[in-house]
Design an enzyme around this catalytic site. Structure first.
Site, PDB file in Angstrom:
ATOM      1  N   GLY A 230      39.453  47.302  42.367  1.00  0.00           N
ATOM      2  CA  GLY A 230      39.055  45.904  42.318  1.00  0.00           C
ATOM      3  C   GLY A 230      37.991  45.561  43.340  1.00  0.00           C
ATOM      4  O   GLY A 230      37.073  44.777  43.073  1.00  0.00           O
TER       5      GLY A 230
ATOM      6  N   ASN B 237      45.983  35.879  44.433  1.00  0.00           N
ATOM      7  CA  ASN B 237      46.899  36.954  44.828  1.00  0.00           C
ATOM      8  C   ASN B 237      47.977  36.495  45.797  1.00  0.00           C
ATOM      9  O   ASN B 237      49.022  37.122  45.898  1.00  0.00           O
ATOM     10  CB  ASN B 237      46.115  38.128  45.415  1.00  0.00           C
TER      11      ASN B 237
ATOM     12  N   GLN C 179      44.672  40.222  39.659  1.00  0.00           N
ATOM     13  CA  GLN C 179      46.092  39.850  39.572  1.00  0.00           C
ATOM     14  C   GLN C 179      46.506  39.509  38.137  1.00  0.00           C
ATOM     15  O   GLN C 179      47.696  39.485  37.828  1.00  0.00           O
ATOM     16  CB  GLN C 179      46.385  38.646  40.476  1.00  0.00           C
TER      17      GLN C 179
ATOM     18  N   SER D 258      41.933  46.063  38.508  1.00  0.00           N
ATOM     19  CA  SER D 258      42.341  47.213  39.313  1.00  0.00           C
ATOM     20  C   SER D 258      43.633  47.801  38.763  1.00  0.00           C
ATOM     21  O   SER D 258      44.602  47.061  38.527  1.00  0.00           O
ATOM     22  CB  SER D 258      42.545  46.765  40.761  1.00  0.00           C
TER      23      SER D 258
ATOM     24  N   HIS E 152      46.097  49.608  39.984  1.00  0.00           N
ATOM     25  CA  HIS E 152      47.382  49.680  40.693  1.00  0.00           C
ATOM     26  C   HIS E 152      48.125  48.358  40.752  1.00  0.00           C
ATOM     27  O   HIS E 152      49.220  48.280  41.317  1.00  0.00           O
ATOM     28  CB  HIS E 152      47.199  50.285  42.095  1.00  0.00           C
TER      29      HIS E 152
ATOM     30  N   CYS F 295      46.564  42.579  52.464  1.00  0.00           N
ATOM     31  CA  CYS F 295      45.323  42.795  53.200  1.00  0.00           C
ATOM     32  C   CYS F 295      45.349  42.021  54.499  1.00  0.00           C
ATOM     33  O   CYS F 295      44.629  42.342  55.441  1.00  0.00           O
ATOM     34  CB  CYS F 295      44.141  42.364  52.364  1.00  0.00           C
TER      35      CYS F 295
HETATM   36  C1  PLP Z   1      44.333  43.850  45.068  1.00  0.00           C
HETATM   37  C2  PLP Z   1      43.245  42.885  44.813  1.00  0.00           C
HETATM   38  C3  PLP Z   1      41.890  43.252  44.934  1.00  0.00           C
HETATM   39  C4  PLP Z   1      41.480  44.605  45.445  1.00  0.00           C
HETATM   40  O1  PLP Z   1      41.709  45.627  44.497  1.00  0.00           O
HETATM   41  P1  PLP Z   1      41.730  47.151  45.007  1.00  0.00           P
HETATM   42  O2  PLP Z   1      41.806  47.949  43.741  1.00  0.00           O
HETATM   43  O3  PLP Z   1      42.936  47.289  45.854  1.00  0.00           O
HETATM   44  O4  PLP Z   1      40.466  47.378  45.736  1.00  0.00           O
HETATM   45  C5  PLP Z   1      40.931  42.319  44.631  1.00  0.00           C
HETATM   46  N1  PLP Z   1      41.263  41.077  44.225  1.00  0.00           N
HETATM   47  C6  PLP Z   1      42.539  40.683  44.086  1.00  0.00           C
HETATM   48  C7  PLP Z   1      42.836  39.306  43.610  1.00  0.00           C
HETATM   49  C8  PLP Z   1      43.568  41.571  44.382  1.00  0.00           C
HETATM   50  O5  PLP Z   1      44.825  41.171  44.262  1.00  0.00           O
END
Ligand code: PLP
Length: 396
Positions: free
Chosen positions: A70, A151, A179, A199, A201, A324
């Site tokens: 992401g 998020n 999300q 993303s 995961h 984060c």
């Molecule tokens: C987790 C997240 C990201 C970052 O994604 P990664 O794959 O971990 O780099 C970006 N935006 C939101 C809203 C997220 O929840």
């Protein structure tokens, strides 16, 4: 009992994704750019993953670019839109104040390169008003970036209305749908989205794989300099095992989206009711327009980091704001943007549920969280002032 309630930070790999990843790692080891049979087998698997992702998002395979996640997708979306617009003399960028840092810090960097950024305030309910985006638009606005779902507080934004607005003003529309993907319906074209980040995961796929979907006609700049992979939009040999596993996880999530949403939101609402019975506590964000699994709660007089540690000692994985933000002394910019006083922003916990969570686990959460909150309040000087009547509570 162990309860993993931090699914907004990351999800466990689904059984199906693991199976696909394992098979791919063993059997589909070719480089998709190689012309021979082993390479072509990898190219076929890559194309199949692209078709699956496109189908889940309402776009065509050529509009899907695979990234490392992401963060990279957000970086590339914003940088591409900004550089493209500068050639047309547009240098103004608009986003909400409660975007993910992958958006906010990319915008900050673009500011250093001559772009002007307007951050639109969000309401106390964590939902953006379309009119406030409209007010921020200028003749030189190149791009609007609004996340689909937040998020930290889980609120869902009126994507299609913002898409319509952007189209009417000839402004590119990017959405960080990290999300939302796999959890909320996405239709790139019907929602008027030009650029969309996701993303793997966050929906049962592996870490290190994501995608940027760019509507046909939107030119992407490759952040990496190298070969012509992804039609020149993302250099570097594709991480096929992770990409194929992500596609499998997305397909699975989208196939079960409605039933999963019903199941998870019922668990969520039960948890919200139980936590709402704790005096001087409050749910953050609109109770209805939110992700099925998100419970963001503020308990006055309780330090969120101590709450996370105390819950961890009882087997509960939760989070203070976003993953984060962990270890950072700064209060959540999301909660501050929603108008929470600093003190309450430091007293907020996020529990994020998934279809993997059981009713028994939620029973445990409903019992243990209020218990831990009262224990911590007994040791809290701030809370003692409130309970002794020395000052009024911030949450009535
Ligand atoms: C987790 C997240 C990201 C970052 O994604 P990664 O794959 O971990 O780099 C970006 N935006 C939101 C809203 C997220 O929840």
């Amino acid at each position: 009992m162990r309860v993993y309630a931090d699914n907004a930070a990351t999800t466990p790999l689904s059984a199906r994704a693991l199976e696909v990843m394992d098979r791919c790692l063993r059997e589909v080891y070719g480089n998709p750019s190689s012309l021979h049979a082993v390479g072509q087998r990898a190219a076929d698997a890559l194309l199949e993953a692209r078709r699956v992702v496109a189908r889940c998002l309402g776009c065509v395979p050529a509009e899907v670019v695979f990234t490392s996640g992401g963060t990279e997708a957000n970086n590339q979306a914003l940088v591409s839109a900004a550089l493209g617009a500068r050639r047309a003399g547009k240098t103004h960028l608009v986003a909400t104040a409660f975007e993910h840092h992958a958006v906010l810090n990319t915008l900050r960097r673009l500011e250093g390169q001559g772009f002007e950024v307007t951050l639109v305030p969000v309401g106390a309910d964590g939902v953006l008003e379309v009119e406030s985006v409209e007010r921020a638009l200028r003749p030189d606005t190149a791009l609007v970036s609004v996340m689909y779902a937040n998020n930290e507080v889980g609120t869902v934004q009126p994507l299609a209305q913002i898409g319509t607005l952007c189209r009417a003003h000839d402004v590119l529309f990017h959405t960080d749908a990290v999300q939302a993907a796999g959890h909320l319906p996405i239709d790139l074209h019907a929602q008027g989205v030009d650029l969309l980040s996701l993303s793997g995961h966050k929906f049962g796929g592996p870490k290190g794989a994501g995608a940027l979907c760019a509507r046909r006609g939107v030119v992407l700049t490759s952040l990496l300099v190298g070969g012509p992979q992804e039609r020149g939009r993302r250099a570097g040999t594709e991480n096929l095992p992770a990409i194929a596993a992500m596609a499998a996880a997305l397909e699975e999530s989208c196939a079960h989206m409605d039933e999963d949403a019903r199941y998870v939101s019922a668990l969520r609402d039960r948890l919200v009711r139980a936590l709402g019975a704790v005096p001087h506590s409050r749910l953050n964000g609109d109770p209805v327009r939110r992700l099925p699994g998100n419970v963001s709660f503020t308990f006055e007089g309780v330090d969120s980091e101590r709450l996370i540690m105390a819950l961890d000692a009882r087997g509960v994985c939760a989070s203070a704001g976003s993953a984060c933000g962990a270890g950072s002394p700064e209060a959540s910019h999301v909660l501050l943007a929603m108008g929470l006083p600093q003190e309450l922003a430091y007293s907020t916990v996020r529990l994020s549920l998934s279809p993997n969570n059981t009713a028994e686990e939620v029973d445990y959460l409903c019992a243990i969280v209020p218990q831990v909150v009262s224990e911590l309040r007994r040791d809290s000087p701030a809370w003692r002032e409130v309970s002794a009547g020395a000052r009024d509570p911030l949450i009535p």
